[in-house]
Design a protein around this motif. Sequence first.
Motif, short mmCIF file in Angstrom:
data_model
loop_
_atom_site.label_atom_id
_atom_site.label_comp_id
_atom_site.label_asym_id
_atom_site.label_seq_id
_atom_site.Cartn_x
_atom_site.Cartn_y
_atom_site.Cartn_z
N THR A 1 3.73 9.94 6.41
CA THR A 1 3.15 10.02 7.75
C THR A 1 3.14 8.64 8.38
O THR A 1 2.97 7.63 7.69
CB THR A 1 1.72 10.60 7.66
N THR A 2 3.32 8.58 9.69
CA THR A 2 3.26 7.33 10.44
C THR A 2 2.09 7.39 11.41
O THR A 2 1.94 8.37 12.14
CB THR A 2 4.57 7.11 11.24
N ILE A 3 1.27 6.34 11.39
CA ILE A 3 0.11 6.25 12.30
C ILE A 3 0.32 5.02 13.18
O ILE A 3 0.30 3.89 12.71
CB ILE A 3 -1.21 6.13 11.52
N LEU A 4 0.52 5.25 14.48
CA LEU A 4 0.79 4.18 15.43
C LEU A 4 -0.40 3.95 16.36
O LEU A 4 -1.02 4.92 16.82
CB LEU A 4 2.02 4.51 16.27
N THR A 5 -0.69 2.68 16.66
CA THR A 5 -1.71 2.34 17.65
C THR A 5 -1.11 1.57 18.81
O THR A 5 -1.82 1.11 19.69
CB THR A 5 -2.84 1.51 17.01
N VAL B 1 2.92 6.50 3.28
CA VAL B 1 2.29 6.52 4.60
C VAL B 1 2.48 5.15 5.23
O VAL B 1 2.30 4.12 4.58
CB VAL B 1 0.79 6.87 4.48
N MET B 2 2.86 5.13 6.50
CA MET B 2 3.06 3.87 7.21
C MET B 2 2.03 3.74 8.31
O MET B 2 2.00 4.55 9.24
CB MET B 2 4.48 3.82 7.82
N VAL B 3 1.17 2.73 8.18
CA VAL B 3 0.18 2.46 9.22
C VAL B 3 0.72 1.39 10.15
O VAL B 3 1.60 0.61 9.78
CB VAL B 3 -1.18 2.03 8.61
N ASP B 4 0.20 1.35 11.35
CA ASP B 4 0.63 0.39 12.35
C ASP B 4 0.48 -1.04 11.82
O ASP B 4 -0.58 -1.41 11.33
CB ASP B 4 -0.22 0.57 13.61
N ALA C 1 0.82 -1.21 0.00
CA ALA C 1 0.00 0.00 0.00
C ALA C 1 0.86 1.27 0.00
O ALA C 1 0.50 2.26 -0.64
CB ALA C 1 -0.94 0.00 1.21
N ARG C 2 1.98 1.25 0.69
CA ARG C 2 2.85 2.44 0.75
C ARG C 2 3.28 2.91 -0.64
O ARG C 2 3.42 4.09 -0.89
CB ARG C 2 4.12 2.15 1.57
N ALA D 1 2.75 16.27 5.48
CA ALA D 1 3.80 15.25 5.30
C ALA D 1 4.65 15.07 6.55
O ALA D 1 4.82 16.00 7.35
CB ALA D 1 4.69 15.65 4.12
N ASN D 2 5.18 13.87 6.69
CA ASN D 2 6.13 13.54 7.77
C ASN D 2 5.58 13.76 9.17
O ASN D 2 6.34 14.08 10.09
CB ASN D 2 7.44 14.32 7.59
N THR D 3 4.29 13.56 9.33
CA THR D 3 3.66 13.68 10.64
C THR D 3 3.68 12.32 11.32
O THR D 3 3.56 11.30 10.66
CB THR D 3 2.22 14.20 10.48
N THR D 4 3.81 12.32 12.63
CA THR D 4 3.70 11.09 13.41
C THR D 4 2.48 11.22 14.31
O THR D 4 2.35 12.21 15.05
CB THR D 4 4.95 10.85 14.27
N ILE D 5 1.60 10.23 14.23
CA ILE D 5 0.39 10.21 15.05
C ILE D 5 0.53 9.07 16.04
O ILE D 5 0.66 7.91 15.65
CB ILE D 5 -0.87 10.05 14.18
N LEU D 6 0.51 9.41 17.33
CA LEU D 6 0.72 8.43 18.39
C LEU D 6 -0.59 7.77 18.81
O LEU D 6 -1.67 8.30 18.52
CB LEU D 6 1.40 9.10 19.58
N PRO D 7 -0.52 6.63 19.48
CA PRO D 7 -1.73 5.90 19.87
C PRO D 7 -2.63 6.69 20.80
O PRO D 7 -2.15 7.48 21.62
CB PRO D 7 -1.18 4.67 20.61
N GLY D 8 -3.94 6.45 20.66
CA GLY D 8 -4.89 7.00 21.60
C GLY D 8 -5.33 8.42 21.37
O GLY D 8 -5.87 9.06 22.27
N VAL D 9 -5.12 8.95 20.14
CA VAL D 9 -5.52 10.32 19.87
C VAL D 9 -6.69 10.37 18.89
O VAL D 9 -6.90 9.46 18.10
CB VAL D 9 -4.36 11.19 19.33
N THR D 10 -7.43 11.47 18.98
CA THR D 10 -8.51 11.76 18.05
C THR D 10 -8.22 13.09 17.39
O THR D 10 -7.88 14.07 18.07
CB THR D 10 -9.86 11.84 18.79
N ILE D 11 -8.33 13.13 16.07
CA ILE D 11 -8.19 14.36 15.30
C ILE D 11 -9.57 14.66 14.75
O ILE D 11 -10.11 13.88 13.95
CB ILE D 11 -7.13 14.21 14.19
#
Length: 164
Positions: A90-94, A68-71, A37-38, A117-127
């Motif tokens: 972007t990296t999305i971590l759970t 984009v890299m998903v968990d 997918a990446r 671009a190049n954002t990191t999203i950490l576990p447990g957040v809501t946007i």
Amino acid sequence: MRKTERYPVEGANALWQMYRTVSFWKVVKNFIVAQVARYCPWLGMKNWLYRTFLKMQVGHQTAFALMVMVDVMFPEKIRVGHNTVIGYNTTILTHEYLISEYRLGEVVIGSNVLIGANTTILPGVTIGDGAVVAAGSVVHKDVPPGAFARGNPLQISVDREKKE
């Protein structure tokens, strides 16, 4: 505060014990699908891969940019609304594996959200719906609907241009 569940471990650090928490074969399958997918240039195919094989909830017309890299351990904990753009690399971590514990948390990204671009999203957040996250940010706390978030540490402000 991020919404994560904490699981203590004893002995070696939590990462050495990861296959007690998630199947090795699940990680292998998810890794292969995430890598395909990446690099996939077709957005429809990319969303289909995420929905079908990774069990992610992905809204219509949502666009995951190249790289984009998903968990790969718990991608089913990622939910993305409609008409959202997730920027390049972007990296999305759970999950988080620490020394004496690991943590799991859902990531919820609303509709009409732009993530730079190049954002990191950490576990447990809501946007929230309509939010904008600037490129290179680390999202370690919730972003309210319509807000503009940027930086590391994350700073949040109201996007006045949308209201005028």
